[in-house]
Design a protein around this motif. Structure first.
Motif, mmCIF file in Angstrom:
data_model
loop_
_atom_site.group_PDB
_atom_site.id
_atom_site.type_symbol
_atom_site.label_atom_id
_atom_site.label_comp_id
_atom_site.label_asym_id
_atom_site.label_seq_id
_atom_site.Cartn_x
_atom_site.Cartn_y
_atom_site.Cartn_z
ATOM 1 N N MET A 1 -51.020 16.821 9.047
ATOM 2 C CA MET A 1 -51.446 16.028 7.905
ATOM 3 C C MET A 1 -51.839 16.917 6.719
ATOM 4 N N MET A 2 -52.719 17.884 6.961
ATOM 5 C CA MET A 2 -53.181 18.756 5.877
ATOM 6 C C MET A 2 -52.055 19.667 5.391
ATOM 7 N N ARG A 3 -51.217 20.116 6.315
ATOM 8 C CA ARG A 3 -50.095 20.968 5.921
ATOM 9 C C ARG A 3 -49.128 20.199 5.016
ATOM 10 N N THR A 4 -48.862 18.970 5.362
ATOM 11 C CA THR A 4 -47.973 18.137 4.557
ATOM 12 C C THR A 4 -48.566 17.914 3.172
ATOM 13 N N ALA A 6 -50.652 19.935 1.592
ATOM 14 C CA ALA A 6 -50.589 21.199 0.859
ATOM 15 C C ALA A 6 -49.171 21.465 0.352
ATOM 16 N N VAL A 7 -48.177 21.252 1.194
ATOM 17 C CA VAL A 7 -46.786 21.469 0.784
ATOM 18 C C VAL A 7 -46.415 20.516 -0.346
ATOM 19 N N THR A 8 -46.834 19.264 -0.241
ATOM 20 C CA THR A 8 -46.568 18.286 -1.296
ATOM 21 C C THR A 8 -47.224 18.702 -2.609
ATOM 22 N N GLY A 9 -48.447 19.211 -2.531
ATOM 23 C CA GLY A 9 -49.139 19.674 -3.737
ATOM 24 C C GLY A 9 -48.427 20.836 -4.406
ATOM 25 N N PHE A 10 -47.977 21.799 -3.603
ATOM 26 C CA PHE A 10 -47.277 22.945 -4.173
ATOM 27 C C PHE A 10 -45.916 22.544 -4.739
ATOM 28 N N LEU A 11 -45.225 21.650 -4.087
ATOM 29 C CA LEU A 11 -43.943 21.175 -4.622
ATOM 30 C C LEU A 11 -44.140 20.397 -5.920
ATOM 31 N N THR A 12 -45.209 19.627 -5.997
ATOM 32 C CA THR A 12 -45.522 18.908 -7.232
ATOM 33 C C THR A 12 -45.805 19.884 -8.367
ATOM 34 N N ALA A 13 -46.587 20.922 -8.082
ATOM 35 C CA ALA A 13 -46.880 21.935 -9.099
ATOM 36 C C ALA A 13 -45.605 22.634 -9.550
#
Length: 70
Positions: A1-4, A6-13
């Motif tokens: 859950m947290m990894r997903t 974090a990855v979503t946040g970095f892809l958004t950035a």
């Protein structure tokens, strides 16, 4: 859950950075490119201390530490 998350946040950035860069390269755009912003930050000094260069170096160090060190 947290990894997903974090990855979503970095892809958004990453997508936001790409959108800003694309917007800055349109003809007649008033949005500065990321290279222009980096050049402006690198020129910042407080007396003889190149604070902007130290900040950019620190950012790249942090980025490399978090993504390249394993």
């Amino acid at each position: 859950m947290m990894r997903t998350l974090a990855v979503t946040g970095f892809l958004t950035a990453l997508l936001l950075f790409a959108a800003v860069e694309w917007a800055s390269r349109r003809p007649g755009s008033r949005v500065p490119s990321l290279g222009d912003v980096c050049a402006y930050v690198m020129r910042y000094e407080v007396g003889p201390v190149p604070v902007g260069r130290i900040g950019v170096f620190g950012f790249w160090w942090w980025l490399g530490w978090h993504f390249l060190a394993r």
